[in-house]
Scaffold this motif. Structure first.
Motif, PDB file in Angstrom:
ATOM      1  N   GLN A 354      28.040   8.521 -53.726  1.00  0.00           N
ATOM      2  CA  GLN A 354      28.941   8.712 -54.888  1.00  0.00           C
ATOM      3  C   GLN A 354      30.092   8.025 -55.050  1.00  0.00           C
ATOM      4  O   GLN A 354      30.492   7.272 -56.213  1.00  0.00           O
ATOM      5  N   ASN A 357      29.133   4.386 -56.047  1.00  0.00           N
ATOM      6  CA  ASN A 357      28.768   4.568 -57.371  1.00  0.00           C
ATOM      7  C   ASN A 357      30.000   4.587 -58.246  1.00  0.00           C
ATOM      8  O   ASN A 357      30.002   3.887 -59.596  1.00  0.00           O
ATOM      9  N   GLN A 360      31.038   1.088 -58.460  1.00  0.00           N
ATOM     10  CA  GLN A 360      30.382   0.072 -59.458  1.00  0.00           C
ATOM     11  C   GLN A 360      30.612   0.326 -60.817  1.00  0.00           C
ATOM     12  O   GLN A 360      30.808  -0.518 -61.630  1.00  0.00           O
ATOM     13  N   ARG A 361      30.969   1.732 -61.121  1.00  0.00           N
ATOM     14  CA  ARG A 361      31.460   2.065 -62.544  1.00  0.00           C
ATOM     15  C   ARG A 361      32.583   1.598 -63.034  1.00  0.00           C
ATOM     16  O   ARG A 361      32.836   0.778 -64.117  1.00  0.00           O
ATOM     17  N   LYS A 366      27.384  -4.384 -59.732  1.00  0.00           N
ATOM     18  CA  LYS A 366      26.698  -3.809 -58.671  1.00  0.00           C
ATOM     19  C   LYS A 366      26.812  -4.529 -57.435  1.00  0.00           C
ATOM     20  O   LYS A 366      26.686  -5.520 -57.218  1.00  0.00           O
TER      21      LYS A 366
END
Length: 383
Positions: A354, A357, A360-361, A366
């Motif tokens: 997470q 993630n 990357q957000r 990515k």
């Protein structure tokens, strides 16, 4: 554009040229003229883009050109920064830029005896570079007075908030004169920072060199999805393949940093740890060894790594992922500096997916999944 075209005075130009600098970076090109004009600055730029010169050069020049300041005693510029390593780094830069001027400066931070810092203050300085804790300590003892400050710099503002210095900043700011020029620099600009700027800055000129919370395009970013127990094996394998490259390894905690060094030492890989539990002398020795190449691998916590400024550091490894995604931006910004390329490798265990993630957000990019070579024998996560 050259530094000369920024209307920088000859003594500073001479010092800059001796350092081998001719062309200002984008943040320097935009911030220096604004600061020289006496305006407040809100600067957002990635680490390694030259923010220190963006505020140090204008302040030195303004002080050098002021006959009033030459006669007036007291600290005329305060530069607040989160860690002692970064404070020392800024102080070294000022030392370089001000060498042909009459501007005097000093640096103070915790972790060392205060005697030499008190003596420095009593001799008199124009610019003070300080960490918040030691500054408040010496203010409470009556050694530091900020009533003559004309220039206030808050450097690495986002890191200040991450490290919980917001309350210290709120105690220091009321001690400063209301009429002053404020220069506010940060690598990222989260909402909490924007809120803080509204209380500190007066109609500032905002300078955004890159999108908020970006990652340097020159840095190749990869992620290894690997079991937590296998991270040590992966690190050893990658370092063996990296051969003579200097590598900065990030750990989440001081205990983890020391443990990683023990693992590497057992594998015959020379390394040193740098974190808050180390004495200032030990930290400076470790930094010196790393910068000179005597130590190839440095294992650091986020706080201690803020003072590591090496233009040609080719590789950064995130052994542990940071809880705050903005910290990832700071970490990988240790490589890919001064126009050089770099590579950032991130180890991600099952519990940390997470966190990847979130990164990357934040970055809008990515991370490329790295392929394990035949030399790298570890158990990877089953997707």
């Amino acid at each position: 554009m050259t530094f000369k075209e920024l209307n920088i005075i000859e003594p500073i130009l001479k010092a800059i040229e001796e350092k081998g600098y001719n062309m200002p970076t984008p943040i320097q090109e935009k911030a220096i003229p604004v600061a020289l004009a006496g305006k407040d600055v809100l600067g957002c730029a990635q680490t390694g883009t030259g923010k220190t010169a963006s505020f140090a050069i204008p302040i030195i020049q303004l002080l050098q050109n002021s006959k009033e300041d030459a006669k007036r005693k007291g600290i005329k510029a305060l530069i607040l920064t989160p860690t002692r390593e970064l404070a020392l780094q800024i102080s070294e830069c000022i030392d370089d830029y001000a060498k042909y001027t009459r501007v005097r400066h000093g640096v103070m931070f915790g972790g060392v005896k205060q005697g030499s810092q008190v003596n420095m203050l009593q001799r008199g300085i124009d610019i003070l570079v300080a960490t918040p804790g030691r500054l408040l300590d010496l203010m409470s003892q009556g050694y530091v007075h900020l009533d003559q400050v004309k220039y206030f710099v808050l450097d690495e503002a986002d890191r200040m908030l991450d490290m919980g210095f917001i309350h210290d900043i709120k105690r220091i700011v009321p001690k400063l004169p209301k009429e002053k020029q404020t220069l506010f620099f940060s690598a990222t600009m989260p909402a909490a920072i924007v809120s803080l700027t509204k209380t500190l800055l007066r109609t500032p000129v905002r300078i955004d060199i890159t999108p908020e919370s970006p990652t340097v395009e020159a840095i190749e970013q990869f992620v290894y999805y690997v079991e937590k127990a296998e991270k040590g094996h992966l690190l050893i394998s990658l370092l063996q393949q990296a051969k003579n490259q200097s590598v900065l390894v990030f750990s989440r905690t001081k205990h983890s940093a020391d443990r990683i060094v023990r693992v590497l030492t057992k594998a015959g890989i020379g390394s040193q740890a740098i974190h808050g539990n180390k004495s200032q002398a030990a930290r400076q020795l470790a930094l010196g060894n790393f910068k000179s190449g005597k130590t190839r691998v440095m294992v650091a916590t986020d706080i201690a790594a803020r003072g590591i400024d090496i233009n040609e550091l080719p590789l950064v490894i995130n052994y542990d992922l940071p809880d705050v995604p903005e910290t990832y931006v700071h970490r990988i910004g240790r490589t890919g500096r001064a126009g050089n390329t770099g590579k950032a490798l991130t180890f991600c265990s099952r519990e940390e997916v997470q966190l990847v993630n979130n990164i990357q957000r934040l970055t809008g990019k990515k991370l490329r999944e790295a392929e394990l070579s035949a030399k790298t024998v570890v158990r990877t996560l089953v997707s």
